[in-house]
Design a protein around this motif. Structure first.
Motif, PDB file in Angstrom:
ATOM      1  N   PRO A 163       0.820  -1.219   0.000  1.00 36.11           N
ATOM      2  CA  PRO A 163       0.000   0.000   0.000  1.00 36.11           C
ATOM      3  C   PRO A 163       0.850   1.264   0.000  1.00 36.11           C
ATOM      4  CG  PRO A 163      -0.757  -1.562   1.660  1.00 36.11           C
ATOM      5  CD  PRO A 163       0.549  -2.076   1.161  1.00 36.11           C
ATOM      6  N   ASP A 164       0.252   2.330  -0.497  1.00 35.17           N
ATOM      7  CA  ASP A 164       0.919   3.634  -0.526  1.00 35.17           C
ATOM      8  C   ASP A 164       0.720   4.321   0.823  1.00 35.17           C
ATOM      9  OD1 ASP A 164       2.273   5.840  -1.317  1.00 35.17           O
ATOM     10  OD2 ASP A 164       0.725   6.610  -2.664  1.00 35.17           O
ATOM     11  N   ALA A 165       1.330   3.727   1.835  1.00 32.58           N
ATOM     12  CA  ALA A 165       1.225   4.248   3.205  1.00 32.58           C
ATOM     13  C   ALA A 165       2.570   4.077   3.885  1.00 32.58           C
ATOM     14  CB  ALA A 165       0.136   3.508   3.975  1.00 32.58           C
ATOM     15  N   ARG A 166       2.846   4.925   4.845  1.00 32.29           N
ATOM     16  CA  ARG A 166       4.170   4.942   5.469  1.00 32.29           C
ATOM     17  C   ARG A 166       4.457   3.661   6.241  1.00 32.29           C
ATOM     18  NH1 ARG A 166       8.194   8.358   7.306  1.00 32.29           N
ATOM     19  NH2 ARG A 166       9.169   7.711   9.268  1.00 32.29           N
ATOM     20  N   ASP A 167       3.448   3.124   6.942  1.00 35.47           N
ATOM     21  CA  ASP A 167       3.750   2.010   7.845  1.00 35.47           C
ATOM     22  C   ASP A 167       2.638   0.958   7.876  1.00 35.47           C
ATOM     23  OD1 ASP A 167       1.833   3.486   9.113  1.00 35.47           O
ATOM     24  OD2 ASP A 167       2.935   3.783  10.986  1.00 35.47           O
ATOM     25  N   ALA A 168       2.010   0.698   6.743  1.00 36.89           N
ATOM     26  CA  ALA A 168       0.906  -0.275   6.707  1.00 36.89           C
ATOM     27  C   ALA A 168       1.397  -1.668   7.096  1.00 36.89           C
ATOM     28  CB  ALA A 168       0.272  -0.296   5.322  1.00 36.89           C
ATOM     29  N   LEU A 169       2.509  -2.112   6.498  1.00 33.67           N
ATOM     30  CA  LEU A 169       3.035  -3.435   6.844  1.00 33.67           C
ATOM     31  C   LEU A 169       3.555  -3.446   8.269  1.00 33.67           C
ATOM     32  CD1 LEU A 169       3.895  -6.308   6.075  1.00 33.67           C
ATOM     33  CD2 LEU A 169       6.057  -5.357   5.255  1.00 33.67           C
ATOM     34  N   LEU A 170       4.231  -2.399   8.666  1.00 40.01           N
ATOM     35  CA  LEU A 170       4.775  -2.343  10.031  1.00 40.01           C
ATOM     36  C   LEU A 170       3.663  -2.524  11.059  1.00 40.01           C
ATOM     37  CD1 LEU A 170       7.432   0.176  11.303  1.00 40.01           C
ATOM     38  CD2 LEU A 170       5.406  -0.286  12.663  1.00 40.01           C
ATOM     39  N   GLN A 171       2.546  -1.810  10.888  1.00 45.31           N
ATOM     40  CA  GLN A 171       1.447  -1.929  11.845  1.00 45.31           C
ATOM     41  C   GLN A 171       0.835  -3.316  11.810  1.00 45.31           C
ATOM     42  OE1 GLN A 171       0.787   0.175  14.108  1.00 45.31           O
ATOM     43  NE2 GLN A 171       2.062   1.882  13.369  1.00 45.31           N
ATOM     44  N   HIS A 172       0.731  -3.894  10.607  1.00 43.38           N
ATOM     45  CA  HIS A 172       0.180  -5.253  10.490  1.00 43.38           C
ATOM     46  C   HIS A 172       1.050  -6.264  11.229  1.00 43.38           C
ATOM     47  CE1 HIS A 172      -1.777  -8.740   8.621  1.00 43.38           C
ATOM     48  NE2 HIS A 172      -0.552  -9.203   8.372  1.00 43.38           N
ATOM     49  N   LEU A 173       2.357  -6.183  11.037  1.00 41.86           N
ATOM     50  CA  LEU A 173       3.260  -7.130  11.704  1.00 41.86           C
ATOM     51  C   LEU A 173       3.324  -6.877  13.205  1.00 41.86           C
ATOM     52  CD1 LEU A 173       6.201  -7.272   9.118  1.00 41.86           C
ATOM     53  CD2 LEU A 173       4.368  -8.931   9.462  1.00 41.86           C
ATOM     54  N   ARG A 174       3.229  -5.614  13.592  1.00 47.34           N
ATOM     55  CA  ARG A 174       3.247  -5.303  15.030  1.00 47.34           C
ATOM     56  C   ARG A 174       2.057  -5.947  15.718  1.00 47.34           C
ATOM     57  NH1 ARG A 174       3.615   0.864  16.069  1.00 47.34           N
ATOM     58  NH2 ARG A 174       5.836   0.537  15.624  1.00 47.34           N
ATOM     59  N   LYS A 175       0.884  -5.900  15.059  1.00 46.71           N
ATOM     60  CA  LYS A 175      -0.301  -6.536  15.643  1.00 46.71           C
ATOM     61  C   LYS A 175      -0.138  -8.050  15.733  1.00 46.71           C
ATOM     62  CE  LYS A 175      -3.511  -2.971  14.051  1.00 46.71           C
ATOM     63  NZ  LYS A 175      -4.623  -2.642  13.101  1.00 46.71           N
ATOM     64  N   ALA A 176       0.689  -8.605  14.835  1.00 51.55           N
ATOM     65  CA  ALA A 176       0.938 -10.048  14.872  1.00 51.55           C
ATOM     66  C   ALA A 176       2.014 -10.412  15.888  1.00 51.55           C
ATOM     67  CB  ALA A 176       1.355 -10.530  13.490  1.00 51.55           C
ATOM     68  N   GLY A 177       2.521  -9.422  16.617  1.00 53.09           N
ATOM     69  CA  GLY A 177       3.503  -9.687  17.657  1.00 53.09           C
ATOM     70  C   GLY A 177       4.946  -9.688  17.198  1.00 53.09           C
ATOM     71  N   VAL A 178       5.225  -9.169  15.995  1.00 47.99           N
ATOM     72  CA  VAL A 178       6.593  -9.146  15.470  1.00 47.99           C
ATOM     73  C   VAL A 178       7.303  -7.887  15.961  1.00 47.99           C
ATOM     74  CG1 VAL A 178       8.021  -9.152  13.396  1.00 47.99           C
ATOM     75  CG2 VAL A 178       5.862 -10.418  13.431  1.00 47.99           C
ATOM     76  N   GLU A 179       8.509  -8.047  16.463  1.00 50.70           N
ATOM     77  CA  GLU A 179       9.276  -6.905  16.936  1.00 50.70           C
ATOM     78  C   GLU A 179       9.851  -6.125  15.755  1.00 50.70           C
ATOM     79  OE1 GLU A 179      12.271  -8.350  19.536  1.00 50.70           O
ATOM     80  OE2 GLU A 179      10.861  -9.045  21.075  1.00 50.70           O
ATOM     81  N   GLU A 180       9.996  -4.807  15.934  1.00 46.16           N
ATOM     82  CA  GLU A 180      10.511  -3.953  14.866  1.00 46.16           C
ATOM     83  C   GLU A 180      11.934  -4.344  14.470  1.00 46.16           C
ATOM     84  OE1 GLU A 180      10.149   0.175  15.691  1.00 46.16           O
ATOM     85  OE2 GLU A 180       7.944   0.127  15.803  1.00 46.16           O
ATOM     86  N   ALA A 181      12.731  -4.787  15.444  1.00 41.22           N
ATOM     87  CA  ALA A 181      14.113  -5.181  15.135  1.00 41.22           C
ATOM     88  C   ALA A 181      14.126  -6.344  14.146  1.00 41.22           C
ATOM     89  CB  ALA A 181      14.858  -5.554  16.410  1.00 41.22           C
ATOM     90  N   LEU A 182      13.185  -7.272  14.297  1.00 42.77           N
ATOM     91  CA  LEU A 182      13.115  -8.418  13.388  1.00 42.77           C
ATOM     92  C   LEU A 182      12.622  -7.979  12.010  1.00 42.77           C
ATOM     93  CD1 LEU A 182      13.795 -11.399  13.685  1.00 42.77           C
ATOM     94  CD2 LEU A 182      11.383 -11.853  14.178  1.00 42.77           C
ATOM     95  N   MET A 183      11.680  -7.022  11.977  1.00 53.02           N
ATOM     96  CA  MET A 183      11.223  -6.492  10.683  1.00 53.02           C
ATOM     97  C   MET A 183      12.390  -5.847   9.933  1.00 53.02           C
ATOM     98  SD  MET A 183       7.711  -4.506  11.726  1.00 53.02           S
ATOM     99  CE  MET A 183       6.796  -4.970  13.205  1.00 53.02           C
TER     100      MET A 183
END
Length: 639
Positions: A163-183
């Motif tokens: 998506p044309d959004a700054r953090d769409a995937l980041l927010q999706h993975l965060r909700k799945a419990g993925v840490e930002e360092a791993l992303m």
């Protein structure tokens, strides 16, 4: 001891299965096919009189149709020689010339982290696939439908949409419990150096999951759907992704390639997907880099003679020649390459969409062996009217052939090129004027860099003489033209990179322009690519930060060697006395001249071809005018 999976894969890659099994069996020469890595013998695990034991070097596995023994090269040593796993690995590592990894108490944790990265990337792939089906993915759906891709093909290659959004995937993975360092480690998000908020690396792009040989997602490629610095963007290198050792579509192409004994390498994602849909599933592509030794090793595991497919223009010929030079040291009996050149101006995707699968099949059928590429690459479009020129050709051919590592293959190549030379000198009466090109043409002989039609009008010879000396202007020889062109292009390319290295702030405005310039020097082109990769992932670069990133990628020496003096922030004399406006103007002037030279070269080539067909006064004047313009352009470059 637990060995890293990559280390075990490297052993399997370097040590042919037949080399180890062959110590215990006599191969059946009637059924075996060494060129395809296909071997048959009586089974070493049970007594039999008829060979039913099969070893496949390409797949790296053996199987007995009698007792059903099966495994890889490590399994064979364990089961046949009684070694334990660690002993077998140690013996094979020695044969492969590899050092055993040192015991590492953190190795198990790193393997667990790699598994976690696979999980995160799989979550991202599913997210992108889901987004393609949503209303926000309409532009991406329109694009793939416009390229003629079916729903089945979209699913097969797991295409998606970022998506044309700054953090769409980041927010999706965060909700799945993925840490930002791993992303970030997976290459999915970028973290600004100034401590700003992290953001999705891929935005408003059609997404291509990149998988390893086992079908696991290890990275992504994204094609921009709107305005963007880079049309195509790949994941950065990660613990899972080393682009010099990964081929796109390897997991899907490999089984078919094994079955057919053939594999095709093209240049991009869409070429692979279009050819797969058109009935060529045994096709792969490197990922944003020129062909490497790692890529060749993967190709040769699938087929004894991979076909490399290149565009039929000058850039395609240069890429083919670089692949040829890369392959020479690694040629082996029954182990080579073939080269297929497409019609000029077309890539495989264009060809199959406009002319159908039959047109691409014809290109494959016309693929030439490596020896033909080597011969024509040195003979075509050159003159050999003096003993020195003929001696130079022989020396050039021999120098290339001597780079072949295998003694038997090298000896056969030497005999072949010497035989061709004898026929060539005999056929040209010793003058050795160049004849047909590597991929067609003919009926034209070369003199002083100009084409003269052999069956044309009687006045052609007089015009040729005038062309050589008209107005006191002597035409340069092809060798001099080539050297002048190389000096001109190298000068322009160095100046362009020097400006960018010293004033990288202009990249915001010239990123696309820099990416599309017709660079001819492989070394400078490689440095250009590194700069573009860094700029695509880092905002607000200045000279010091750009140099630091280049040094991290091992390119610091390239900056010094290829782009001039070191761009060191600690050395005042190395700081350019240019503001951004002047730097931008200088960049665009050099870029304009570089493009102009390339256009003049193409126009001159077309003019020569026209003169060969119609040696008229008008065509002659056009050639002379274009030569003067090229010489003027090179004088402007400071020659």
């Amino acid at each position: 001891m637990r060995f890293p999976a990559r280390f075990l894969d490297e052993i399997r890659l370097r040590v042919p299965l037949s080399q180890v099994v062959g110590r215990h069996v006599q191969w059946d020469r009637r059924r075996s096919n060494p060129a395809r890595g296909d071997w048959w013998a009586c089974c070493p695990f049970h007594h039999e009189k008829t060979p039913s034991f099969h070893a496949d070097d390409r797949k790296g596995f053996y199987y007995c149709f009698g007792c059903h023994a099966k495994g890889d090269v490590i399994t064979f040593l364990v089961e046949k020689e009684g070694l334990d796993f660690a002993e077998a690995v140690a013996q094979l590592a020695q044969e492969a010339g590899l050092e055993l990894p040192q015991p590492d108490p953190h190795a198990e944790r790193r393997e667990e982290e790699r598994a976690s990265l696979h999980d995160v990337l799989e979550l991202a792939a599913r997210f992108y696939e889901m987004q393609l089906a949503l209303p926000e993915g309409e532009a991406a759906r329109v694009y793939v439908q416009g390229r003629g891709l079916s729903e089945e093909t979209i699913r097969r290659f797991r295409l998606g949409f970022a998506p044309d959004a700054r953090d769409a995937l980041l927010q999706h993975l965060r909700k799945a419990g993925v840490e930002e360092a791993l992303m970030a480690e997976a290459g999915l998000i970028a973290v600004p150096e100034d401590g700003g908020r992290p953001y999705d690396r891929f935005r408003n792009r059609l997404m291509f999951p990149i998988r390893d040989g086992r079908g696991r997602v290890i990275a992504f490629g994204g094609r921009a759907l709107g305005e963007a610095r880079a049309k195509y963007l790949n994941s950065p290198e990660t613990p899972l992704f080393d682009k010099s050792r990964v081929l796109y579509n390897l997991d899907l192409a490999r089984p078919v390639a094994f079955e057919r004994g053939a594999v095709i390498a093209v240049e991009g994602y869409m070429d692979v997907i279009a050819l797969d849909q058109a009935g060529f599933p045994h096709v792969v592509a490197p990922l944003g880099t020129a062909l490497t030794e790692g890529h060749l090793a993967l190709l040769w595991r699938m087929a004894a003679e991979p076909v490399l497919c290149f565009d039929g223009d000058a850039a395609g010929m240069k890429a083919a020649w670089r692949a040829l030079e890369l392959a020479l040291p690694h040629l082996a009996p029954g182990h080579s390459l073939r080269f297929a050149l497409l019609p000029e101006g077309m890539d495989p995707d264009d060809l199959v969409r406009e002319q159908g699968a039959e047109a691409f099949a014809a290109v494959l059928e016309a693929a030439r062996p490596l020896i033909d590429m080597l011969w024509h690459g040195l003979v075509d479009n050159r003159t050999f009217s003096t003993p020195e020129e003929r001696a130079r050709l022989e020396a050039d051919l021999e120098a290339l052939v001597m780079r072949i590592g295998d003694a038997k293959v090298r000896a056969h190549y030497l005999r072949e090129v010497r035989s061709r030379l004898r026929d060539f000198w005999r056929g040209t009466g010793g003058a050795g004027a160049a004849g047909r090109s590597a991929f067609g043409g003919g009926g034209v002989r070369r003199r002083a860099g100009m084409a003269v039609h052999t069956g044309g009008k009687p006045r052609a010879g007089a015009m040729q003489a005038r062309m050589l000396h008209a107005g006191g202007r002597e035409a340069p020889s092809p060798g001099l033209i080539s050297k002048a062109r190389e000096r001109d292009e190298a000068f322009r390319e160095r100046e362009i990179l020097r400006i960018v290295l010293r004033q990288p702030e202009i990249l915001d405005e010239v990123f696309e322009e820099l990416a599309e310039l017709p660079f001819s020097s492989p070394a400078l082109d490689s440095l250009r690519g590194k700069i573009l990769d860094i700029a695509a992932g880092h905002a607000g670069l200045d000279s010091a930060r750009l140099l630091a990133h280049l040094q991290d990628e091992g390119a610091g020496a390239d900056v010094v060697r290829l782009a001039g003096r070191a761009i060191s922030p600690d050395r005042q004399e190395d700081k350019p006395d240019l503001d951004l406006r002047r730097a931008l103007a200088s960049f665009r002037e050099h870029a304009r001249q570089l493009r102009r030279t390339a256009v003049l070269e193409r126009e001159l080539q077309a003019a020569e071809q026209a003169f060969g067909k119609d040696p008229s006064e008008e065509n002659l004047e056009r050639i002379l005018r274009l030569r003067e313009e090229l010489q003027a352009a090179r004088r402007l470059a400071g020659e």
